[in-house]
Enzyme design. Structure first.
Site: not given
Ligand code: GLU
Length: 502
Positions: A260-261
């Site tokens: 994920s970011k």
């Protein structure tokens, strides 16, 4: 006859473009190229709450930077438009209503408050087979009640009526036969109260309208496939359904879960293709491009996240990928993202890129650091000399700064303890007689003078390097001197002697 290959990348314009999204785009693109097909960009913008106006242009910029420009897109439409889902809005209701009249969907009039009350009462509440008959919808109300509610423009949604106890099968090009038990699937909303379709209805209607033949998308969409397959069937389009290929997840570096970011923020690497500036907060999230990745390296790294050509080869140009890509060699298992490996790709690509193609990106990096270079021939020679030492584009600044200005600081600690008046004398004499025709001759002259003065050449090399460069790095010191030229080399020797003596 086989269908003409038409594939689509269908991002939602909600923010930065995750590297997994770029890989989806890339695999679609490669499959299209390999099969003389068409690569379509469709913007899935029906979720008004998450829509971000600048995101579409940003996605297009990212694809262009990567060199995988779509054949058809909102700004470059073919004859299958519109290419923005929201612009197809008027046609979705018709299909949703067709599903209702065929018994595959129903109107649901439950208010937000009513649904919330249910969710409070039953924490795992799902609108579906077990509960639909207790709700306010066209399955439980009479025809005249429903007609009255519709005539009064009562807010409502349209939901799919998922069948009980059926097993839905489809063939996935990567996973083979995939099946779902419909008793575990809820009655998803197809048309929202604002008249917009949800993703589920829109994706099916659009894939049909755009004659999509193959759909490559991330594994996270696999659970939604059951709804999509049912819709293809219920709308009577089964024979036109695209072939599905759900790509393996890109995992966190430790292999535990999807990248994920937040992982990028936490571990200090980019996850987005390019810098993304959040229009609401102004916060900028760094992208691979701005970190100093070459698009060739970024694409190469992504292609190998879940695919290989069956050999040990790791470096592929886009053209080579277009020829070698094959669905059969996409793996089912998730692929761990490794930033060190990503940097390795970039380093290899910098090494193997022709100097001319590096010139512009390097010039931009130098400009950002306040160094303006006008002499391209000189710049090319510098690039050629240092590129093997650069992993990311900004490394070119640190590795080349001394070619454009004499050092302002020296690594004095590495010279001072062994610096003597005799060494100063050596360098003064060397500078006086300096000729620089080629590196080998200059080195011989340096060594001959060193021996004459009773030094081992090795003891003088390091001070000489620090005089020219400022630190203990860089390519061959005589190569550097040749490029700097006689006058500049002499000036640097003189300036450094003063610094070392004081
Ligand atoms: N709009 C979806 C996304 O944002 C597309 C999924 C699909 O390709 O079906 O990824």
């Amino acid at each position: 006859m086989d269908k003409k290959v038409r594939v689509r990348f269908a991002p939602s314009p909600t923010g930065g473009l995750h590297l997994g999204g770029v890989r989806t785009a890339l695999f679609n693109y490669l499959f299209a190229k390999k099969n003389n097909g068409t690569f379509v960009l469709r913007v899935e913008d029906t979720d008004q709450n998450r829509f971000v106006a600048s995101a579409e242009e940003y996605i297009v910029d990212c694809l262009n930077w990567c060199g995988i420009t779509p054949d058809e897109s909102p700004s470059h439409p073919g004859s299958y438009g519109p290419y923005r889902q929201s612009e197809r809005k008027p046609s979705y209701r018709k299909f949703a209503e067709q599903l209702i009249s065929d018994g595959y969907a129903y109107y649901a009039f439950d208010t937000t408050e009513e649904l919330e009350a249910k969710r409070k009462e039953f924490p795992n509440f799902q609108y579906g087979q077990a509960t639909r008959m207790q709700m306010r919808n066209s399955l439980t109300l009479t025809i005249s009640e429903v007609e009255a509610l519709l005539a009064a423009k009562t807010p409502h949604v349209i939901r799919i009526k998922v069948p009980e106890n059926e097993v839905v099968h489809f063939n996935d090009l990567i996973r083979g036969d995939v099946s779902f038990d419909t008793s575990l699937v809820d009655d998803k909303v197809l048309l929202k109260a604002d008249g917009m379709p949800t993703y589920h209805l829109a994706v099916v209607v659009d894939d049909k309208a755009m004659e999509i033949s193959h759909a490559f998308r991330g594994e996270e969409w696999l659970p939604s496939a059951s709804i999509h397959i049912l819709l293809w069937k219920y709308l009577g389009w089964e024979s036109d359904m695209p072939s599905w290929a759900h790509l393996p997840l890109i995992l966190k570096p430790d292999g535990h879960g999807k990248l994920s970011k937040r992982d990028g923020d936490r571990l200090g690497f980019p996850v987005y293709a390019m810098n993304w500036a959040d229009p609401k907060t102004g916060d900028v999230t760094k992208g691979f491009k701005e970190m100093g990745f070459l698009p060739e390296a970024f694409i190469n790294m992504l292609a190998l996240l879940g695919w290989n050509d069956g050999t040990d080869q790791e470096l592929f140009s886009l053209t080579e990928l277009e020829q070698k890509f094959s669905v059969e060699r996409i793996s089912k298992a998730g692929a761990k993202f490794d930033f060190e490996k990503a940097k390795w790709y970039n380093h290899e690509w910098i090494k193997q890129s022709p100097v001319d193609s590096l010139q512009l990106p390097v010039k931009n990096e130098l400009l950002k650091a306040g160094i303006e270079v006008n002499d391209n021939t000189f710049l090319n020679t510098v690039i050629d000399l240092i590129k093997d030492r650069c992993t990311l584009l900004p490394d070119f600044v640190a590795q080349s700064r001394y070619f454009f200005a004499s050092p302002t600081e020296y690594d004095i600690a590495s010279v001072k303890p062994k610096w003597t008046a005799e060494k100063a004398d050596f360098f003064n004499t060397f500078a006086e007689n300096l000729t620089l025709t080629d590196a080998a001759t200059a080195e011989s002259a340096f060594k001959a003078l060193a021996e004459e003065k009773g030094f081992k050449p090795g003891e003088l090399m390091l001070p000489f390097r620090i005089m020219l460069v400022g630190g203990k790095f860089g390519p061959g010191v005589f190569d550097i001197a040749i490029l700097l030229g006689v006058e500049e080399t002499k000036a640097r020797i003189a300036q450094a002697i003063t610094a070392f003596n004081s």
